[in-house]
Design a protein around this motif. Structure first.
Motif, PDB file in Angstrom:
ATOM      1  N   THR A  20       0.846  -1.190   0.000  1.00  0.00           N
ATOM      2  CA  THR A  20       0.000   0.000   0.000  1.00  0.00           C
ATOM      3  C   THR A  20       0.883   1.242   0.000  1.00  0.00           C
ATOM      4  O   THR A  20       1.848   1.317   0.757  1.00  0.00           O
ATOM      5  CB  THR A  20      -0.926   0.011   1.234  1.00  0.00           C
TER       6      THR A  20
ATOM      7  N   GLU B 239       0.628   5.523   0.059  1.00  0.00           N
ATOM      8  CA  GLU B 239      -0.142   6.747   0.196  1.00  0.00           C
ATOM      9  C   GLU B 239       0.549   7.829  -0.624  1.00  0.00           C
ATOM     10  O   GLU B 239       1.741   8.086  -0.445  1.00  0.00           O
ATOM     11  CB  GLU B 239      -0.226   7.177   1.657  1.00  0.00           C
TER      12      GLU B 239
ATOM     13  N   LYS C 235      -9.074  13.228 -11.314  1.00  0.00           N
ATOM     14  CA  LYS C 235     -10.196  12.306 -11.543  1.00  0.00           C
ATOM     15  C   LYS C 235     -10.447  12.084 -13.037  1.00  0.00           C
ATOM     16  O   LYS C 235     -10.816  10.989 -13.452  1.00  0.00           O
ATOM     17  CB  LYS C 235     -11.451  12.830 -10.857  1.00  0.00           C
TER      18      LYS C 235
ATOM     19  N   TYR D 209      -7.343   8.895 -12.648  1.00  0.00           N
ATOM     20  CA  TYR D 209      -8.202   7.874 -12.050  1.00  0.00           C
ATOM     21  C   TYR D 209      -8.659   6.815 -13.061  1.00  0.00           C
ATOM     22  O   TYR D 209      -8.650   5.618 -12.742  1.00  0.00           O
ATOM     23  CB  TYR D 209      -9.384   8.535 -11.347  1.00  0.00           C
TER      24      TYR D 209
ATOM     25  N   LYS E  12      -8.294   2.819 -12.562  1.00  0.00           N
ATOM     26  CA  LYS E  12      -9.451   1.912 -12.620  1.00  0.00           C
ATOM     27  C   LYS E  12      -9.183   0.748 -13.580  1.00  0.00           C
ATOM     28  O   LYS E  12      -9.602  -0.379 -13.314  1.00  0.00           O
ATOM     29  CB  LYS E  12     -10.711   2.658 -13.025  1.00  0.00           C
TER      30      LYS E  12
ATOM     31  N   SER F 160      -7.010  -2.022  -4.435  1.00  0.00           N
ATOM     32  CA  SER F 160      -7.944  -1.004  -3.949  1.00  0.00           C
ATOM     33  C   SER F 160      -7.403   0.393  -4.183  1.00  0.00           C
ATOM     34  O   SER F 160      -6.185   0.591  -4.258  1.00  0.00           O
ATOM     35  CB  SER F 160      -8.246  -1.201  -2.460  1.00  0.00           C
ATOM     36  N   ILE F 161      -8.341   1.346  -4.307  1.00  0.00           N
ATOM     37  CA  ILE F 161      -8.008   2.758  -4.498  1.00  0.00           C
ATOM     38  C   ILE F 161      -8.939   3.559  -3.584  1.00  0.00           C
ATOM     39  O   ILE F 161     -10.154   3.354  -3.612  1.00  0.00           O
ATOM     40  CB  ILE F 161      -8.257   3.227  -5.947  1.00  0.00           C
ATOM     41  N   ARG F 162      -8.353   4.455  -2.799  1.00  0.00           N
ATOM     42  CA  ARG F 162      -9.134   5.383  -1.969  1.00  0.00           C
ATOM     43  C   ARG F 162      -8.527   6.765  -2.116  1.00  0.00           C
ATOM     44  O   ARG F 162      -7.324   6.896  -2.334  1.00  0.00           O
ATOM     45  CB  ARG F 162      -9.079   4.996  -0.489  1.00  0.00           C
ATOM     46  N   ALA F 163      -9.366   7.779  -1.979  1.00  0.00           N
ATOM     47  CA  ALA F 163      -8.877   9.157  -2.024  1.00  0.00           C
ATOM     48  C   ALA F 163      -9.468   9.922  -0.854  1.00  0.00           C
ATOM     49  O   ALA F 163     -10.605   9.676  -0.458  1.00  0.00           O
ATOM     50  CB  ALA F 163      -9.245   9.812  -3.345  1.00  0.00           C
ATOM     51  N   GLU F 164      -8.674  10.847  -0.308  1.00  0.00           N
ATOM     52  CA  GLU F 164      -9.108  11.635   0.843  1.00  0.00           C
ATOM     53  C   GLU F 164      -8.629  13.070   0.703  1.00  0.00           C
ATOM     54  O   GLU F 164      -7.601  13.339   0.079  1.00  0.00           O
ATOM     55  CB  GLU F 164      -8.532  11.054   2.139  1.00  0.00           C
TER      56      GLU F 164
ATOM     57  N   VAL G 286      -4.136   9.930  -2.047  1.00  0.00           N
ATOM     58  CA  VAL G 286      -4.651   8.733  -2.713  1.00  0.00           C
ATOM     59  C   VAL G 286      -3.946   7.532  -2.111  1.00  0.00           C
ATOM     60  O   VAL G 286      -2.715   7.509  -2.028  1.00  0.00           O
ATOM     61  CB  VAL G 286      -4.408   8.796  -4.239  1.00  0.00           C
TER      62      VAL G 286
END
Length: 146
Positions: free
Chosen positions: A33, A35, A53, A57, A61, A71-75, A91
């Motif tokens: 993982t 960040e 995006k 992104y 995808k 997995s992909i997460r964004a904050e 990300v």
């Protein structure tokens, strides 16, 4: 008698050791993982995120669909911090292997497919990076607490 034994023992040791290591899962095969932090020019975070995006992104995808990414997460932060520790977008990507995480060419096959107008794509990506003040990637691992 001693000479053949001196040759056979190291060869046997190498064979057994090599077979033992070959049966183990390579460290490279474990998920990793990372960040990704972005600090953007003040007031341009929304534009940066919109461009990310739109242009980056979709590539991630495709890697998710292929199985290279798990997995992909964004904050984004809810409130701002001091300027020296500020970041605007993060990300979090879990890659299937360390090799895939650091092979930046894995998105190349999808660039022309997703963005047929390469000139426009390159200009938008150039602008996205012009908005960045700082960018850093942090490989992370879970800490077992119990």
């Amino acid at each position: 008698m001693k000479k053949p034994l001196l040759i056979i023992l190291p060869a046997a040791f190498f064979f057994i050791t090599h077979k033992t290591f070959a049966q183990q899962t390579p460290v490279d095969a474990a998920p990793i993982t990372i960040e990704n932090y972005y600090k953007v020019k003040w007031g341009y975070a929304d534009e940066f995120i919109s461009l990310w995006k739109k242009n980056h992104y979709p590539l991630l995808k495709k890697l998710l669909e292929k199985g290279d990414i798990l997995s992909i997460r964004a904050e984004t932060p809810i409130i701002h911090s001091s300027e020296d520790s500020r970041w605007d977008f993060k990300v979090i990507i879990t890659f299937k292997t360390e090799h895939l995480a650091f092979d930046y060419s894995i998105v190349d096959p999808y660039k022309k497919q997703l963005f047929p107008d390469q000139d426009a794509y390159q200009k938008q990506e150039q602008h996205r990076f012009e908005l960045v003040i700082a960018h850093w990637d942090v490989p992370v691992e879970n800490v077992v607490l119990n």
